[in-house]
Design a protein around this motif. Structure first.
Motif, mmCIF file in Angstrom:
data_model
loop_
_atom_site.group_PDB
_atom_site.id
_atom_site.type_symbol
_atom_site.label_atom_id
_atom_site.label_comp_id
_atom_site.label_asym_id
_atom_site.label_seq_id
_atom_site.Cartn_x
_atom_site.Cartn_y
_atom_site.Cartn_z
ATOM 1 N N GLU A 440 0.821 -1.216 0.000
ATOM 2 C CA GLU A 440 0.000 0.000 0.000
ATOM 3 C C GLU A 440 0.855 1.266 0.000
ATOM 4 O O GLU A 440 0.564 2.221 -0.735
ATOM 5 C CB GLU A 440 -0.945 0.028 1.206
ATOM 6 C CG GLU A 440 -1.832 -1.198 1.326
ATOM 7 C CD GLU A 440 -1.321 -2.128 2.397
ATOM 8 O OE1 GLU A 440 -0.208 -2.672 2.216
ATOM 9 O OE2 GLU A 440 -2.020 -2.310 3.403
ATOM 10 N N GLU A 441 1.906 1.278 0.815
ATOM 11 C CA GLU A 441 2.745 2.472 0.883
ATOM 12 C C GLU A 441 3.441 2.738 -0.445
ATOM 13 O O GLU A 441 3.602 3.893 -0.855
ATOM 14 C CB GLU A 441 3.780 2.307 1.993
ATOM 15 C CG GLU A 441 3.210 2.391 3.392
ATOM 16 C CD GLU A 441 4.308 2.418 4.439
ATOM 17 O OE1 GLU A 441 5.193 3.299 4.338
ATOM 18 O OE2 GLU A 441 4.292 1.577 5.335
ATOM 19 N N ASP A 444 0.840 3.993 -3.032
ATOM 20 C CA ASP A 444 0.381 5.329 -2.657
ATOM 21 C C ASP A 444 1.416 6.396 -2.969
ATOM 22 O O ASP A 444 1.072 7.535 -3.306
ATOM 23 C CB ASP A 444 0.051 5.380 -1.163
ATOM 24 C CG ASP A 444 -1.311 4.794 -0.859
ATOM 25 O OD1 ASP A 444 -2.122 4.685 -1.793
ATOM 26 O OD2 ASP A 444 -1.563 4.429 0.298
ATOM 27 N N SER A 445 2.678 6.037 -2.863
ATOM 28 C CA SER A 445 3.733 7.024 -3.080
ATOM 29 C C SER A 445 4.161 7.129 -4.540
ATOM 30 O O SER A 445 5.028 7.941 -4.861
ATOM 31 C CB SER A 445 4.951 6.673 -2.219
ATOM 32 O OG SER A 445 5.458 5.404 -2.565
ATOM 33 N N SER A 541 2.477 7.883 2.318
ATOM 34 C CA SER A 541 1.300 7.197 1.782
ATOM 35 C C SER A 541 0.074 8.073 1.872
ATOM 36 O O SER A 541 0.069 9.115 2.527
ATOM 37 C CB SER A 541 1.052 5.893 2.543
ATOM 38 O OG SER A 541 0.818 6.187 3.904
#
Length: 551
Positions: A440-441, A444-445, A541
């Protein structure tokens, strides 16, 4: 053997833990077991079981574990139904044994995925129906307004004739020039990004800042209230753009590396850009009719209302065009990653225009709003502090955002293209894959979506600079209106072309999350995950509700 083929043999367990044959002809079964060598599959490979001999007459009972080890495709197999265990489909006939041998076992998951990859189901039919209804109404309205425009030039009063002629003379050429300029810039940006991805990421981040700032300063130089308002908006955006470029500086290295890796499969498909040509050609044709319809509103009731409706229609239509290209490219690249296939771009394009068009329409409505809310969520995340009211509001908004990201996100187009899923299901499954791989991180980035957005801003700002300088010389009263309109056109048409690199990056992330051990992927993401877990690197994130507040 005849009895074993005609009657089911029921296997039950006795008190001693062994299973006994209670029905059927046990002697015939034993005779068959003497003559037949049973092949079994183990985890290490295929091994042959020793011949079963009958040394005494009391062989009616035999251990259930022997049946349990039998391959389901072998002559003897056990079907367990509600506690009653049966041996069915015994030894095949000689005619069956004489057939050419095939692999005895095919993974069920692979069979299901193969079927799913060729899904013929139309996705999101309601949104597809709404879009087709919208297009029917839009085409009818545009044709009607074009007719009203022609009627105004021929039969209307002198005041309406003069107004329409002035608009045609000082308004239409700039719009057509901006459309052609946008298409040219779109291909230049795409070619440059595919050729020099590392350089272009840095260039776009700062060139968008310079072009938007230059457009704002130019409009302020005209010293008119309308142009001043538009100019201030451009300058404010450029300031935010510059701050964003500084903020994401730590993410650029990894994002450019992923962009470079994801664009490599595109070299195997020389015709991958053909859907972009088709969509941009259709976009230019529709834009020409659209601007004629805007002129026709001058000879009809409530021109501002109809112009606003035409703008919304144009935004949705061009966004659907962009997502059709996105889904086409996503299917071609996803099949390459998942199956190693050289899929036909033409057939993938036809599939995106038919079976997956409903998902493209639904995503075109929600994904831009989701991206806007993403920015709002990041801003609201800064509100968490000592103020309890603001803290509750921020937490509530972040909770809504988490639900939105899970049920509707731009990553869904990969699974829509590959497996024919609906937009919501594809969004949930894709985000579930990211959570399973703890990515996820990283996703998201990623700044690829922002780079594509800023590329559209660059084209729109360059169109504003050219058109504003041109219009100020011929008819200055149209400067503010044409500046906004040409920026809108430049942005929309450029985003259609930028769907190609965006889809390639999305496929890289999603297909890696589905099968990290695929030999087509290197250790870039795995190493990044290791660094994030060890604390040696940090990714900013998308803000979400902290785990302690989740219900």
């Amino acid at each position: 053997m005849g009895a074993a083929e005609e009657e089911p043999v029921v296997v039950r367990e006795n008190n001693g833990g062994e299973a006994q044959v209670r029905e059927g002809d046990a002697k015939d079964l034993e005779k068959g077991l003497e003559e037949k060598v049973i092949e079994v599959n183990s985890e290490e490979g295929i091994e042959k079981n020793r011949d079963i001999s009958n040394n005494d007459d009391d062989r009616e009972g035999f251990q259930f574990s022997k049946f349990e080890r039998l391959n389901p495709t072998n002559p003897l197999r056990i079907v367990i139904n509600g506690g009653a265990n049966r041996v069915s489909n015994p030894i095949p006939s000689p005619s069956e044994e004489s057939l050419p041998s095939h692999p005895r076992s095919t993974p069920i998951l692979q069979q299901q995925q193969s079927v799913t990859l060729n899904s013929r189901r139309y996705t999101n039919r309601i949104s597809l129906f709404l879009f087709l209804l919208h297009m029917t109404l839009a085409i009818s309205l545009v044709c009607f307004l074009v007719f009203k425009g022609i009627q105004g030039l021929i039969q209307a009063s002198d005041s309406i004739k003069r107004k329409e002629k002035r608009v045609l003379h000082y308004f239409l050429p700039q719009v057509e020039a901006a459309s052609l300029m946008s298409i040219t810039l779109a291909f230049i940006w795409q070619k440059a990004i595919r050729q020099w991805p590392t350089i272009m990421v840095h260039f776009i981040l700062w060139f968008s800042f310079l072009t938007s700032l230059s457009a704002g300063i130019l409009l302020l130089c005209f010293q008119k209230p309308p142009t001043d308002g538009v100019g201030v908006s451009f300058i404010a955006f450029s300031i935010g753009n510059g701050l964003y470029a500084c903020w994401v500086n730590r993410r650029i290295k990894f994002s450019t590396k992923i962009l470079s890796l994801s664009l490599q499969p595109a070299l195997n498909f020389p015709d991958l850009n053909h859907p972009t040509y088709y969509m941009l050609g259709a976009g230019f044709f529709w834009m020409s009719l659209w601007i004629l319809a805007v002129i026709g509103t001058l000879n009809f009731y409530f021109p501002p209302l109809f112009i606003f409706a035409l703008v919304l229609s144009l935004a949705w239509t061009t966004e659907v065009m962009r997502n059709v290209v996105n889904i086409t490219v996503s299917r071609v690249i996803a099949l390459y990653y998942l199956r190693g296939m050289q899929a036909s771009t033409h057939f993938c394009f036809l599939r995106a225009l038919s079976r997956n068009l409903g998902s493209a329409c639904l995503g075109s409505l929600f994904v831009p709003a989701i991206e806007a809310l993403r920015i709002v969520a990041r801003g609201l995340n800064l509100l968490e502090g000592e103020d309890e009211f603001m803290f509750c509001c921020a937490r509530c908004c972040l909770s809504v955002m988490e639900s939105i990201f899970r049920n509707g996100n731009g990553w869904a187009y990969v699974q829509i293209a590959a497996y024919g899923k609906g937009f919501v299901m594809a969004s949930q499954d894709t985000w579930g894959l990211f959570e399973k791989q703890e990515m996820e991180e990283i996703v998201d980035s990623d700044i690829t979506s922002s780079i594509c957005f800023l590329t559209g801003v660059c084209s729109g700002s360059m169109c504003v600079i050219v058109v504003a300088a041109w219009t100020a010389k011929v008819h200055q009263s149209f400067t503010a209106t044409l500046s906004l309109l040409t920026f809108f056109i430049g942005y929309l048409l450029t985003r259609i072309a930028m769907a190609v690199p965006h889809a390639c990056v999305s496929c890289y992330y999603v297909c890696y999350a589905e099968n990290p051990e695929n030999r087509l992927f290197d250790k870039t993401i795995k190493d990044r995950l290791s660094m994030l877990k060890s604390g040696r690197d940090m990714a900013v994130s998308t803000p979400r509700v902290p785990r302690r507040f989740r219900t």
